[in-house]
Design an enzyme around this catalytic site. Structure first.
Site, short mmCIF file in Angstrom:
data_model
loop_
_atom_site.label_atom_id
_atom_site.label_comp_id
_atom_site.label_asym_id
_atom_site.label_seq_id
_atom_site.Cartn_x
_atom_site.Cartn_y
_atom_site.Cartn_z
N ASP A 1 3.25 -5.11 -3.27
CA ASP A 1 3.30 -5.91 -4.49
C ASP A 1 3.40 -5.43 -5.72
O ASP A 1 2.65 -4.43 -5.92
CB ASP A 1 2.23 -7.15 -4.37
CG ASP A 1 2.67 -8.31 -4.99
OD1 ASP A 1 2.65 -9.28 -4.41
OD2 ASP A 1 2.91 -8.38 -6.30
N PHE B 1 9.15 -37.24 -13.30
CA PHE B 1 10.33 -37.04 -13.43
C PHE B 1 11.18 -37.97 -12.85
O PHE B 1 11.81 -37.59 -11.88
CB PHE B 1 10.74 -35.45 -13.32
CG PHE B 1 9.96 -34.29 -13.94
CD1 PHE B 1 9.65 -34.59 -15.40
CD2 PHE B 1 9.59 -33.22 -13.58
CE1 PHE B 1 8.97 -33.81 -16.11
CE2 PHE B 1 8.98 -32.16 -14.20
CZ PHE B 1 8.72 -32.39 -15.56
N ASN C 1 16.67 -9.79 -8.51
CA ASN C 1 15.36 -9.65 -7.59
C ASN C 1 15.67 -10.20 -6.21
O ASN C 1 15.37 -9.54 -5.27
CB ASN C 1 14.16 -10.45 -8.29
CG ASN C 1 13.07 -10.49 -7.50
OD1 ASN C 1 12.59 -9.22 -7.38
ND2 ASN C 1 12.52 -11.12 -6.89
N TYR D 1 18.64 -20.45 -7.80
CA TYR D 1 17.63 -20.17 -6.73
C TYR D 1 18.17 -20.26 -5.42
O TYR D 1 18.06 -19.36 -4.54
CB TYR D 1 16.45 -21.16 -7.13
CG TYR D 1 15.27 -20.94 -6.04
CD1 TYR D 1 14.62 -19.89 -5.79
CD2 TYR D 1 14.83 -22.13 -5.45
CE1 TYR D 1 13.63 -19.76 -4.83
CE2 TYR D 1 14.32 -22.16 -4.41
CZ TYR D 1 13.43 -20.85 -4.14
OH TYR D 1 12.33 -20.98 -3.08
N ASN E 1 8.14 -28.46 0.63
CA ASN E 1 7.28 -28.20 -0.31
C ASN E 1 5.79 -27.49 0.06
O ASN E 1 5.11 -28.26 0.77
CB ASN E 1 7.03 -29.36 -1.05
CG ASN E 1 8.50 -29.83 -1.71
OD1 ASN E 1 9.49 -30.27 -1.23
ND2 ASN E 1 8.19 -30.03 -3.21
N PHE F 1 7.97 -12.05 0.97
CA PHE F 1 7.68 -13.28 0.09
C PHE F 1 8.06 -13.01 -1.48
O PHE F 1 7.47 -13.82 -2.16
CB PHE F 1 6.12 -13.73 0.46
CG PHE F 1 5.66 -13.82 1.83
CD1 PHE F 1 5.73 -15.26 2.31
CD2 PHE F 1 5.31 -12.89 2.55
CE1 PHE F 1 5.32 -15.50 3.53
CE2 PHE F 1 5.23 -13.14 3.76
CZ PHE F 1 5.10 -14.71 4.38
N ALA F 2 8.58 -11.70 -1.56
CA ALA F 2 8.48 -11.33 -3.16
C ALA F 2 9.67 -11.93 -3.79
O ALA F 2 10.56 -11.10 -4.31
CB ALA F 2 8.30 -9.94 -3.24
N TYR G 1 1.03 -16.24 -3.65
CA TYR G 1 0.46 -17.78 -2.88
C TYR G 1 0.47 -17.61 -1.45
O TYR G 1 -0.37 -17.50 -0.77
CB TYR G 1 0.93 -18.89 -3.64
CG TYR G 1 0.50 -20.14 -2.88
CD1 TYR G 1 -0.45 -20.60 -2.57
CD2 TYR G 1 1.82 -21.17 -2.69
CE1 TYR G 1 -0.49 -21.72 -2.15
CE2 TYR G 1 1.67 -22.23 -2.36
CZ TYR G 1 0.29 -22.46 -1.67
OH TYR G 1 0.00 -23.73 -1.20
N ILE G 2 1.87 -17.67 -0.99
CA ILE G 2 2.00 -17.62 0.41
C ILE G 2 1.83 -16.23 1.03
O ILE G 2 1.19 -16.21 2.28
CB ILE G 2 3.54 -18.34 0.92
CG1 ILE G 2 3.77 -19.72 0.12
CG2 ILE G 2 3.67 -18.56 2.41
CD1 ILE G 2 5.08 -20.38 -0.16
N1 UDP Z 1 7.64 -33.47 -10.42
C1 UDP Z 1 7.18 -34.31 -11.30
N2 UDP Z 1 6.46 -33.98 -12.33
C2 UDP Z 1 6.17 -32.43 -12.33
C3 UDP Z 1 6.47 -31.53 -11.57
C4 UDP Z 1 7.21 -32.21 -10.26
O1 UDP Z 1 7.51 -35.44 -11.18
O2 UDP Z 1 5.32 -32.20 -13.59
C5 UDP Z 1 8.46 -33.94 -9.26
C6 UDP Z 1 9.70 -33.34 -9.09
O3 UDP Z 1 11.07 -33.77 -9.93
C7 UDP Z 1 10.12 -33.38 -7.42
C8 UDP Z 1 8.54 -33.33 -6.96
O4 UDP Z 1 7.77 -33.72 -8.12
O5 UDP Z 1 10.41 -34.52 -7.00
C9 UDP Z 1 8.11 -32.01 -6.27
O6 UDP Z 1 8.40 -30.82 -7.53
P1 UDP Z 1 8.16 -29.52 -7.23
O7 UDP Z 1 8.39 -28.78 -8.31
O8 UDP Z 1 6.49 -29.42 -6.97
O9 UDP Z 1 9.00 -28.96 -6.00
P2 UDP Z 1 10.66 -29.09 -5.56
O10 UDP Z 1 10.66 -30.33 -4.78
O11 UDP Z 1 11.29 -29.18 -7.27
O12 UDP Z 1 10.58 -27.52 -4.86
#
Ligand code: UDP
Length: 327
Positions: free
Chosen positions: A31, A207, A91, A140, A169, A72-73, A11-12
């Site tokens: 890649d 979430f 990795n 991670y 993000n 980026f890999a 992607y990036i």
């Molecule tokens: N999130 C959510 N539902 C989903 C996926 C993500 O509510 O199906 C929320 C997640 O808890 C976080 C935000 O969206 O608060 C961004 O999540 P993402 O996985 O995109 O990136 P992260 O912040 O984890 O790098």
């Protein structure tokens, strides 16, 4: 400059490859297509292979007269990193060490590394500056921080000049919305909501709705992929003058999960079901960047800081590629 883009079919990386070419550099993509897409690589030589194979990578660096490497890999799934930490150490750390060893052998000194806000874990202070303590809370983030440390020590030997760019993000689609997100499995918020809007999934799950944020959902700093890539170009130039360059890359503005959902609904003009669930383990309530350092030292200024624009580009990509890159 001839730049090897490891993970340039992702992607990036694919957006970076396109931007390097546009800026007059000569990107060469390496890649193994374990996650990336051959169709995402345009206007660049493509080499199928593995940067973790020392002899092969030495050959590639020599044969093509590579002057800089952008990397980026990496594996990027937080949950998977918790259930399979060794896979991530292999990795993201061991094989990156091999890449740096190959660079040392050939005498390639410039390295631009994709790091992450996950190196900060659950920071006390928001927005986050680069000197915030690095306390990753999952494998991670820890593997990304390990590579930053490895680069730091290697740079002190004078054999490496590196930039570590800590993404918040990453989102949106670049180059007229032709290069976008197609992850398998998809775990990122914006593409997941778009899939719900397209009827490709039943709902979008939130979430956690009981965070100490204005609407109870998590707040994140969403940064357009082309803005990220523009910072890489500037960081590459910066390595002419410094051996170590570490920057946060974000807009400094936070949007809640509900705000992102509302924006997608508005941009796509489609409704979908939203399900409120428990918190996802390891999610800090708010993560926003203080990217003043990148702005001051690199002269970097995001061009697409507005969430609506970001979502429009992502939506345009998904609408034109309902099945992703189709591979
Ligand atoms: N999130 C959510 N539902 C989903 C996926 C993500 O509510 O199906 C929320 C997640 O808890 C976080 C935000 O969206 O608060 C961004 O999540 P993402 O996985 O995109 O990136 P992260 O912040 O984890 O790098």
């Amino acid at each position: 400059m001839r730049v090897l883009v490891c993970g340039g079919a992702g992607y990036i990386g694919s957006n970076m490859t396109a931007m390097l070419a546009k800026a007059g550099h000569e990107p060469i993509v390496l890649d193994n297509l374990s996650k990336g897409h051959r169709a995402a690589v345009r206007n660049a030589r493509f080499i199928l292979g593995d940067f973790g194979d020392y002899d092969f990578t030495v050959d590639v660096l020599r044969k093509y007269g590579i002057a800089a490497v952008m990397h980026f890999a990496a594996y990027i799934e937080v949950g998977e990193s918790v259930s399979q930490p060794l896979r991530y150490y292999d990795n993201n750390v061991s094989r990156t060490r091999t890449l740096l060893a190959a660079m040392e052998t050939v005498g390639v000194r410039k390295f631009v590394f994709s790091s992450t806000a996950a190196v900060y874990g659950m920071p006390d202070r928001i927005p986050i500056t680069e000197d915030t303590p690095k306390m990753p809370i999952n494998p991670y983030g820890e593997t990304k921080w390990s590579v930053e440390r490895m680069c730091h020590f290697q740079s002190e030997t004078d054999k490496l000049r590196y930039a570590a760019l800590r993404y918040f993000n990453a989102c949106g689609a670049g180059f007229d919305a032709t290069l976008g997100e197609d992850h398998h499995p998809e775990s990122h918020l914006i593409p997941l909501i778009i899939q719900a809007a397209m009827g490709k999934r039943d709902n979008i799950r939130i979430f956690g709705i009981d965070y100490s944020t204005p609407d109870g959902t998590c707040v994140r700093d969403y940064i357009h992929v082309e803005d990220l890539c523009a910072a890489h170009l500037l960081a590459l130039d910066k390595l002419d003058n410094v051996a170590e360059a570490v920057y946060n890359l974000g807009n400094g503005t936070g949007y809640s999960v509900r705000q992102v959902i509302d924006t997608v609904r508005r941009v796509c003009g489609k409704d979908f079901k939203v399900v409120e669930e428990d918190r996802r383990p390891g999610d800090p309530p708010v993560l926003t960047a203080d990217a003043t350092k990148a702005q001051n030292e690199l002269g970097w200024k995001p061009r697409y800081p507005d969430l609506e624009t970001i979502v429009q580009t992502a939506w345009a990509f998904h609408a034109a590629h309902p099945n992703g890159y189709g591979d």
